[in-house]
Each structure stands twice: as C-alpha cells, then as structure tokens.
Design an enzyme around this catalytic site. Structure first.
Site, PDB file in Angstrom:
ATOM      1  CG  HIS A  13      -1.831  -1.387   1.140  1.00 49.38           C
ATOM      2  ND1 HIS A  13      -2.839  -1.218   0.170  1.00 49.38           N
ATOM      3  CD2 HIS A  13      -2.223  -2.396   2.035  1.00 49.38           C
ATOM      4  CE1 HIS A  13      -3.665  -2.680   0.742  1.00 49.38           C
ATOM      5  NE2 HIS A  13      -3.010  -3.178   1.665  1.00 49.38           N
ATOM      6  CB  CYS A  14       4.368   1.881   1.254  1.00 49.12           C
ATOM      7  SG  CYS A  14       4.835   3.840   1.125  1.00 49.12           S
TER       8      CYS A  14
END
Length: 353
Positions: free
Chosen positions: A142-143
């Site tokens: 998710h980064c």
C-alpha cells in the site's frame, strides 16, 4: 548508482531465504492494539528450524535499508514526514504511536520495517542469482513513493524492482503477482505508466483501499466477492497466473503472498483454507519455475495467529515438491560446508549413474 550494502554476495551455500530478528515489532504491548501479529516473521523461522529445513547460519541475514537506498524510490519529503510520530501512527494504524517520541518510533516501528524492506531488495538479487528467493517479511504493497498507509511505510516491492532494473544486467521486465486480500495500490501507483511492469492483482473488491486511480495500472484484475472459497479461488488464480506469465515475458516475478485471504481474517473477508493457501503458493511457484522465470516471494498481510504456521507449511511444501532449488550446504562454507557440498554432489552423481 551508488554501491549498496544490500547487494553484497551472501556466502554461496546459503538458502535464498532472507530474515532478521530485527523484523519483529515488540514494545510495551502496543503491537497488540493492531490485529497484526507483530512477531509473525520470527515464528515462521522458528517453525522452519523445528522442521530442520533451515538453521541460523543457512539463511541470509537481512540488512536495514538506508536513506540512500530508500531514495531510489521515495521522495525526501515523504521520508521527512516519517519523522512525525503521528504520521507513523496513521500509516501503521496504531494510534498510541502518535504519543511516543519519534526516536522510539524510529527504533521500535520503522527500523523493523526498514530491515524488512532491505530484505526484499536483497531477495530480488538473490532470486535472479538462484532462481528463487523468499523474504520472510515485506510485501508493503500500500506504500508508494510519496504516501504510506495500511501498515506499509516503505515501498519495498517498487524498490526491489527498481534496484533490479538499475543494477542487474538482463533484468528489464517484471511481473507483480499480488494475491494479498487487498488491492496493491502502492506499487500500482508507482508503476502506473511503466510498460516494463505487468501487474496481476486478485483482491476482495469491497475492502481497503478501494483505490480507483491505482486500478488503472492493473493489467489483469481479479475482483473477488466476500467469502470466496478454495475451489473458485484456486481456479481463478491458476487461470490468471498462467495467463499473466504467457502474456508478458518477464525477467522476474515478484509474488506478494499475503495470507489475509485465510477464512476468518478480520480484514480480508475471504474464506480460503490453510490448505488452499499452501496450494496457491504451489501454483504460483510451479508457473514461474516451469518457465524458468526467477521468483521473489514476500509474505505481506495476514492478521491471525495461525498464519505463521501456514507460511512455514507452504515453504516446507514447496521444498518437498522440489520447487525450491537444492542449496543446503552451510552458509558460512567452512570445512563442514565444503564436506556437505562434496557429499551432496556425490549423492547427485550416484543418482545419475
């Protein structure tokens, strides 16, 4: 590009399994406030030791990614933001972290995540050299370069691929197979307009992050319904993994093997059995290995106490089926390691004759 500690040759006999005790997040019981089992990575290693698959001197010790390493992908602005404890509290979803001095947050939360990120980068090079590698941590999908979230503070998948593109000859095309229960919006945003990267993502369409913009980067999108079970799931994975690898000729497969698809996971909303997860990993490894495409596996999400055992069982299954290369000589090749190698090659020879 600068020389990085992360690309040093490990001793030749090591298994390409990357880990460090620094992966585990333990402080003052705060980790219990997140459904995450923050000692999951160490437990996987302990199970593998109990089964005599590995020993400490047989695995590759992960090193922490430095700022210089992280800046290959991340903006300086983003890294500076992590100096604010409340930002880290938001990303990790552990609210009390906001009230800790940042030096504590750096040491107790971010250092473990930076070490896992270093592990993924190291495992990328190992996979190319050995045909496969497993980072027992990582998978922070998710980064992206300038934004963290969903427990992911560093974009380790993007970093591993960019490192390979910039520093390893012959690696110019990558396929990401993301089978965590959540959409991998971080690497999707990072590789949005990059024709060198092909993304397959299978996820529960109704849960976090629901990133419509990032979805445009997915070449093969498998949106799953609540409570999807083994038969349907494995059939879809098989079809689409084979399809993905046939459609795009990759030099490396990065496999995000989240275990949050497990039945009963509080965040995943799917209903896959432990056996289903083991089978899934087998399908992906078989597809890559049969085409001689190096594969890097990261463990990603998985928020129940039993996931560590399942990850270990999966690695044992891959080994039992011969889907991992045979590299069992001791890592620090002292005399015992050399003797072991001689014994191994004698065995190979006798099986040939």
């Amino acid at each position: 590009p600068h020389r990085t500690e992360l690309y040093q040759e490990p001793p030749p006999g090591c298994w390409p399994i990357v880990y460090s005790p620094d992966y585990n997040i333990t402080f003052m019981g705060l980790e219990k406030l997140h459904p995450f089992d923050a000692g999951k990575w160490g437990k996987v290693i302990n199970f593998l030791k109990e089964e005599k698959l590995i020993a400490d001197d047989l695995i590759v010790q992960a090193r922490e990614a430095t700022d210089e390493d992280l800046l290959v992908v991340h903006t300086r602005r983003y890294l500076n933001k992590l100096k604010w404890s409340f930002v880290v509290a938001t990303i990790t979803e552990i609210p009390p972290v906001a009230f800790l001095p940042n030096f504590v947050v750096q040491r107790k939360v971010l250092k473990p995540l930076r070490t896992q990120t270093g592990g993924t980068i190291m495992a990328g090079k190992l996979a190319v050299d050995r045909g496969w590698a497993i980072n027992v941590g990582g998978g922070f999908h998710h980064c992206s370069s300038d934004k963290g979230g969903g427990f992911c503070a560093y974009a380790d998948i993007t970093l591993a691929i960019k490192f390979l593109f910039e520093r390893v000859q012959g690696v110019s095309r990558a396929t990401i197979i993301d089978l965590d229960a959540h959409q991998g919006n971080g690497h999707e945003r990072d590789f949005m307009d990059d024709p060198r990267v092909y993304i397959m993502d299978a996820y529960n369409r109704y849960i976090y992050p629901g990133d419509g913009f990032a979805k445009r980067a997915i070449k093969r999108r498998v949106e799953l319904e609540w409570g999807t079970e083994d038969t349907e799931y494995l059939q879809k994975v098989q079809t689409h993994v084979e399809g993905a690898l046939n459609e795009f000729k990759a030099d490396i497969v990065v496999y995000n093997a989240g275990t949050d698809i497990l039945d009963g996971d509080p965040l995943g909303g799917l209903a896959i059995s432990p056996q289903g997860i083991v089978k899934r990993d087998e399908l992906v490894f078989r597809a890559a290995r049969s085409r001689s495409i190096p594969i890097l596996m990261v463990t990603s999400g998985g928020y129940q106490k039993r996931t560590a055992r399942i990850i270990a069982d999966s690695i044992l299954n891959l080994h039992g089926l011969g889907l991992l290369g045979r590299e069992q000589a001791a890592c620090g090749v002292g005399s015992s390691g050399v003797e072991q190698m001689i014994r191994d090659s004698a065995k190979d020879f006798s099986s040939l004759s």
